[in-house]
Design a protein around this motif. Structure first.
Motif, PDB file in Angstrom:
ATOM      1  N   ASP A   1      40.075  36.864  39.446  1.00  0.00           N
ATOM      2  CA  ASP A   1      39.371  38.111  39.730  1.00  0.00           C
ATOM      3  C   ASP A   1      37.962  37.824  40.260  1.00  0.00           C
ATOM      4  O   ASP A   1      36.963  38.362  39.784  1.00  0.00           O
ATOM      5  CB  ASP A   1      39.298  39.003  38.493  1.00  0.00           C
TER       6      ASP A   1
ATOM      7  N   THR B   1      46.003  42.573  48.610  1.00  0.00           N
ATOM      8  CA  THR B   1      45.080  41.656  47.934  1.00  0.00           C
ATOM      9  C   THR B   1      44.017  42.443  47.182  1.00  0.00           C
ATOM     10  O   THR B   1      43.687  42.144  46.025  1.00  0.00           O
ATOM     11  CB  THR B   1      44.428  40.714  48.952  1.00  0.00           C
ATOM     12  N   TRP B   2      43.471  43.444  47.813  1.00  0.00           N
ATOM     13  CA  TRP B   2      42.435  44.294  47.218  1.00  0.00           C
ATOM     14  C   TRP B   2      42.949  44.980  45.963  1.00  0.00           C
ATOM     15  O   TRP B   2      42.255  45.051  44.954  1.00  0.00           O
ATOM     16  CB  TRP B   2      41.980  45.305  48.273  1.00  0.00           C
TER      17      TRP B   2
ATOM     18  N   ASP C   1      43.834  36.610  50.190  1.00  0.00           N
ATOM     19  CA  ASP C   1      43.918  35.971  48.882  1.00  0.00           C
ATOM     20  C   ASP C   1      43.550  34.489  48.952  1.00  0.00           C
ATOM     21  O   ASP C   1      43.109  33.984  49.992  1.00  0.00           O
ATOM     22  CB  ASP C   1      45.293  36.191  48.253  1.00  0.00           C
ATOM     23  N   GLU C   2      43.740  33.784  47.849  1.00  0.00           N
ATOM     24  CA  GLU C   2      43.294  32.395  47.718  1.00  0.00           C
ATOM     25  C   GLU C   2      44.083  31.420  48.583  1.00  0.00           C
ATOM     26  O   GLU C   2      43.724  30.243  48.682  1.00  0.00           O
ATOM     27  CB  GLU C   2      43.378  31.963  46.257  1.00  0.00           C
TER      28      GLU C   2
ATOM     29  N   CYS D   1      39.936  41.307  53.811  1.00  0.00           N
ATOM     30  CA  CYS D   1      39.962  40.323  52.731  1.00  0.00           C
ATOM     31  C   CYS D   1      41.360  39.724  52.655  1.00  0.00           C
ATOM     32  O   CYS D   1      42.347  40.350  53.060  1.00  0.00           O
ATOM     33  CB  CYS D   1      39.556  40.936  51.395  1.00  0.00           C
TER      34      CYS D   1
ATOM     35  N   SER E   1      45.428  42.702  53.474  1.00  0.00           N
ATOM     36  CA  SER E   1      44.127  43.000  52.879  1.00  0.00           C
ATOM     37  C   SER E   1      44.254  44.010  51.754  1.00  0.00           C
ATOM     38  O   SER E   1      43.661  43.858  50.677  1.00  0.00           O
ATOM     39  CB  SER E   1      43.168  43.531  53.945  1.00  0.00           C
TER      40      SER E   1
ATOM     41  N   CYS F   1      39.570  36.506  48.178  1.00  0.00           N
ATOM     42  CA  CYS F   1      39.708  36.968  46.807  1.00  0.00           C
ATOM     43  C   CYS F   1      40.544  35.976  45.998  1.00  0.00           C
ATOM     44  O   CYS F   1      41.683  35.662  46.390  1.00  0.00           O
ATOM     45  CB  CYS F   1      40.378  38.339  46.767  1.00  0.00           C
ATOM     46  N   ASP F   2      39.980  35.482  44.930  1.00  0.00           N
ATOM     47  CA  ASP F   2      40.751  34.690  43.976  1.00  0.00           C
ATOM     48  C   ASP F   2      41.380  35.684  43.006  1.00  0.00           C
ATOM     49  O   ASP F   2      40.755  36.125  42.044  1.00  0.00           O
ATOM     50  CB  ASP F   2      39.835  33.706  43.242  1.00  0.00           C
ATOM     51  N   THR F   3      42.623  36.050  43.292  1.00  0.00           N
ATOM     52  CA  THR F   3      43.268  37.098  42.511  1.00  0.00           C
ATOM     53  C   THR F   3      43.627  36.625  41.107  1.00  0.00           C
ATOM     54  O   THR F   3      43.849  37.457  40.220  1.00  0.00           O
ATOM     55  CB  THR F   3      44.530  37.600  43.228  1.00  0.00           C
ATOM     56  N   GLN F   4      43.685  35.312  40.903  1.00  0.00           N
ATOM     57  CA  GLN F   4      43.982  34.798  39.569  1.00  0.00           C
ATOM     58  C   GLN F   4      42.763  34.899  38.658  1.00  0.00           C
ATOM     59  O   GLN F   4      42.881  35.215  37.471  1.00  0.00           O
ATOM     60  CB  GLN F   4      44.437  33.334  39.668  1.00  0.00           C
TER      61      GLN F   4
ATOM     62  N   LYS G   1      45.111  43.963  43.887  1.00  0.00           N
ATOM     63  CA  LYS G   1      45.352  43.033  42.790  1.00  0.00           C
ATOM     64  C   LYS G   1      44.102  42.784  41.946  1.00  0.00           C
ATOM     65  O   LYS G   1      44.209  42.233  40.844  1.00  0.00           O
ATOM     66  CB  LYS G   1      45.870  41.705  43.330  1.00  0.00           C
TER      67      LYS G   1
END
Length: 589
Positions: A470, A137-138, A447-448, A445, A134, A465-468, A140
Motif C-alpha cells: 500500500d 491498480t488504483w 502496479d509493482e 498509475c 490504472s 503503486c506497490d499494492t502489496q 487495490k
C-alpha cells in the motif's frame, strides 16, 4: 531552469501583487545541482500604471499592444522552482528581483524571453489516461492512498493541476483482457447489447474521483471495434474496419459519448483510432489515410455532429513520423476537414529509449576532446509537429500518448531513473515550441510490475503503486510533468524564447493571469548557469493590458536580467533501484 511556483501553497512573496523595492539581482546566487529542471514565475508590483491606446492583431495567432505610459518604476520578481537528479523535487527558492542586463551579450550563457507577441492557440493543459490497468491498480489501494493519488494529479493547487484525460473505448493492451462495451454480438448493427458495465467496476470511479477537483476534458479513443466488424475477425493484428460496418461503428462512438455523459463523464473529444498503422499483438485496427478520411467524412462526422456537435474529432493518433501526411490527406478534402478538429499524435520512435525503431548512427569528429562523437537517429519526427502546425493554422494539435516501455526489463531496474523523466521534459519542450496545444500521458498509475497488461507490454508510469505494501512511488516523470502542468495554465499563450546554449532547452508561456512561465531543461552532466533576460520590443503594456495582471518590463525594448548560477551538489542517481517512497514536497490539504 524555469519560471513558476511551488507544489503546494504559494508563498506570499510569489504573488504578482507583492510590492517590493527595486534592486539589482545579485549575480551568482547558487541553487546547486548538475542535472536539473526548474521553473519560475515573474511577478510584478501593482504600482505601474499603463494607458492602453490601441490593441492590434498580427495575424491570426499573435497579439500586441501599441504603446504604454509608465509613471513609476516597478520591480520584477523571479521565483525559481527546481527539480534535480540530486534530490530537489519542485523545490521553491526565494524570489529575486531582476536588475539591468550585465550579461555581456549572447556570447554568455543566456535565456531570452520575448513578451510582446503571444503565439498559437490557447494551451489546453496536461493530463493522463484512465486505462483499466490504472483504475484496477488504483482500486487495490486503501482509500487514503487512492485519495493521495487523485489529489497529487488533479488538485489545482495541492497537486499538479492535471485537467485532461484519455479513456479507451473498449479494451487496450493496458487492460486485463480483450473486451467490448457490453455484449455486442455479431450482426448487432443497432448495438442492442451496448453497455458500460465494465467501466463501472473501476474506470468510472477513478474518473469521477478526479472530477471532484477539476472539470476534466476527456478524450475517448478505440483500439479495436468488436472483432466481427473487422476484415480479420480478431481484436489483435492487422484487420481493417469492414466497409459494411462503418455506420454501425460510427453509431458506437455516438452511443459511447451519450452513455458516458449520462454516467457523469462528458466526453470532450474522440480520436478515430489509436495507432491506425500498427498491427500489434494487442487490440488494433488498420486505417489507411483514405479509409480514415472516408469514415470521418461519410459516417462518424455526420452522425456525431447531429448527436453531439460539441464533441471534437481527432485523426491519426499515432507517431510524429506520419502526422503531416495524415493531416494533409484529411485537410485536402474540404468535406472531411469540416468535421476534423485536429490531429492527435504519440512520441514513439526514439531509438535512444526504445528497442524497435530503425536506427542510424551519424559520426562526427570530436574537435575538442579527440576521437569521434556519434549521434543516434531513428524516426522521432520532432520537426513534424511544426510542419503540421504550418499546414493549417486554424486546426489543432494534441499529444495523446507517451510512456517508457520496459521492453522485457524488470520495473525495479528503472525505478527512480532520472533520465526517463528528462525524456518527458525534452518531448514537452520540443512539442510546445512547435505548436502542440495539450499533452496527455499514458497510464496514470501502474502496479509493482508495470502492469497489469494482458499481453505483457509492461511500462513505467509517473506513479507506481506497490499494492502489496500500500505504497505510492513517485517517479521522476511525475515531477517533470509537474513543471508544465502546475504552472502553464489552461488558456496560456506561447511566448518566443531562445537559448544561447544547445544544452539549455527552453519554452515560455504567458498565463491568463499575466504570470510569465519559463521552463528550462539541462540534460547534461555539467553545471550550466545562465542569465535570464526578459525583453519586449513592442511594448511592455501588452501583458498588463491584454492579460490583466502584469507588465513584464518598464524598459521597452531594453533587456533586464538575472543570473542563476547552478553549482554541483551531487551527480544523478547511479543506483537504479532507489525508490521514492514518499512525496519529497508536502502537498497542501
Amino acid at each position: 531552469m524555469a519560471l513558476h511556483a511551488p507544489l503546494g501553497r504559494l508563498p506570499s512573496a510569489w504573488s504578482p501583487l507583492t510590492a517590493v523595492r527595486t534592486r539589482r539581482a545579485e549575480p551568482g546566487q547558487c541553487l546547486g545541482g548538475t542535472r536539473w529542471l526548474t521553473a519560475a514565475s515573474l511577478g510584478q508590483g501593482p504600482v505601474l500604471r499603463l494607458r492602453l491606446l490601441r490593441l492590434r492583431r498580427r495575424g491570426p495567432t499573435a497579439r500586441t499592444a501599441s504603446s504604454f505610459e509608465s509613471v513609476a518604476q516597478t520591480p520584477k520578481l523571479v521565483t525559481p522552482v527546481r527539480s534535480a537528479a540530486s534530490g530537489d523535487r519542485m523545490r521553491v527558492y526565494p524570489s529575486m528581483a531582476m536588475g539591468e542586463d550585465a550579461s555581456g551579450g549572447a556570447q554568455s550563457s543566456c535565456i531570452f524571453v520575448h513578451t510582446g507577441v503571444a503565439l498559437g492557440h490557447e494551451w489546453l493543459g496536461v493530463g493522463g489516461s484512465f486505462t483499466e490497468a490504472s483504475a484496477v491498480t488504483w482500486r487495490k489501494l486503501t482509500e487514503r492512498r487512492r485519495q493521495e493519488i487523485i489529489t497529487a494529479y488533479f488538485h489545482p493547487s495541492s497537486g499538479l493541476g492535471f485537467n485532461l484525460g484519455r479513456v479507451p473505448i473498449g479494451s487496450c493492451d493496458s487492460s486485463l483482457e480483450n473486451w467490448t462495451c457490453g455484449d455486442i454480438s455479431e450482426g448487432d448493427m443497432d448495438l442492442k447489447g451496448f453497455s458500460l458495465e465494465r467501466y463501472e467496476e473501476a474506470i468510472l470511479p477513478m474518473l469521477q474521483a478526479a472530477q471532484k477537483h477539476v472539470n476534466l476534458k476527456v478524450l475517448a479513443s478505440p483500439w479495436s471495434p468488436p472483432s466481427w466488424m473487422k476484415t480479420v475477425k480478431s481484436f489483435n493484428g492487422e484487420g481493417h474496419l469492414r466497409s459494411d460496418c462503418r455506420d454501425a461503428w460510427a453509431k458506437h462512438f455516438v452511443r459511447f459519448v451519450k452513455e458516458m455523459s449520462l454516467a457523469g463523464v462528458p466526453i470532450w473529444g474522440v480520436s478515430v483510432q489509436n495507432e491506425p498503422e500498427a498491427a500489434q499483438c494487442w487490440e488494433s485496427c488498420i486505417y489507411t489515410a483514405e479509409e480514415e478520411r472516408t469514415f470521418v467524412r461519410d459516417h462518424l462526422g455526420p452522425q456525431l455532429q447531429k448527436a453531439s456537435p460539441e464533441v471534437k474529432i481527432l485523426v491519426w493518433d499515432h507517431n510524429r513520423d506520419g502526422m503531416l501526411e495524415r493531416g494533409a490527406v484529411m485537410y485536402d478534402d474540404p468535406a472531411a476537414a469540416e468535421f476534423v478538429w485536429g490531429v492527435a499524435y504519440h512520441w514513439y520512435g526514439d531509438a535512444r529509449y526504445e528497442t524497435w525503431p530503425p536506427r542510424t548512427e551519424v559520426t562526427f569528429e570530436d574537435r575538442q576532446e579527440g576521437g569521434e562523437v556519434k549521434e543516434l537517429r531513428a524516426c522521432s519526427g520532432f520537426e513534424n509537429v511544426r510542419r503540421l502546425a504550418d499546414l493549417r493554422q486554424d486546426k489543432h494539435i494534441l499529444f495523446t500518448e507517451g510512456c517508457q516501455e520496459l521492453g522485457g526489463r524488470d520495473l525495479a531496474s528503472v525505478l527512480a531513473d532520472w533520465k526517463l523523466g528528462e525524456r518527458y521534459s525534452m518531448n514537452l519542450i520540443a512539442d510546445l515550441n512547435s505548436g502542440c496545444e495539450g499533452w496527455i500521458d499514458w497510464n496514470l498509475c501502474l502496479d509493482e510490475e508495470g502492469g497489469p497488461n494482458h499481453v505483457g507490454n509492461t511500462c513505467v508510469a509517473p506513479i507506481i503503486c506497490d499494492t502489496q505494501r500500500d505504497e505510492v512511488l513517485y517517479q521522476p516523470s511525475f515531477w517533470h510533468l509537474g513543471h508544465f502542468s502546475k504552472y502553464i495554465r489552461p488558456g496560456a499563450r506561447r511566448l518566443l524564447c531562445s537559448s544561447t546554449r544547445d544544452a539549455l532547452e527552453v519554452t515560455s508561456f504567458l498565463n491568463p493571469d499575466g504570470q510569465v512561465v519559463v521552463v528550462v531543461l539541462n540534460q547534461s552532466e555539467e553545471d550550466l548557469g545562465f542569465w535570464l533576460k526578459v525583453g519586449d520590443v513592442w511594448s511592455a503594456s501588452f501583458i498588463w493590458v491584454f492579460f490583466l495582471h502584469i507588465a513584464c518590463t518598464w524598459l521597452s525594448p531594453r533587456q533586464i536580467g538575472m543570473r542563476c548560477a547552478f553549482s554541483c551538489c551531487g551527480l544523478m542517481h547511479k543506483n537504479p533501484c532507489i525508490l521514492e517512497r514518499q512525496m519529497p514536497v508536502q502537498l497542501a490539504e
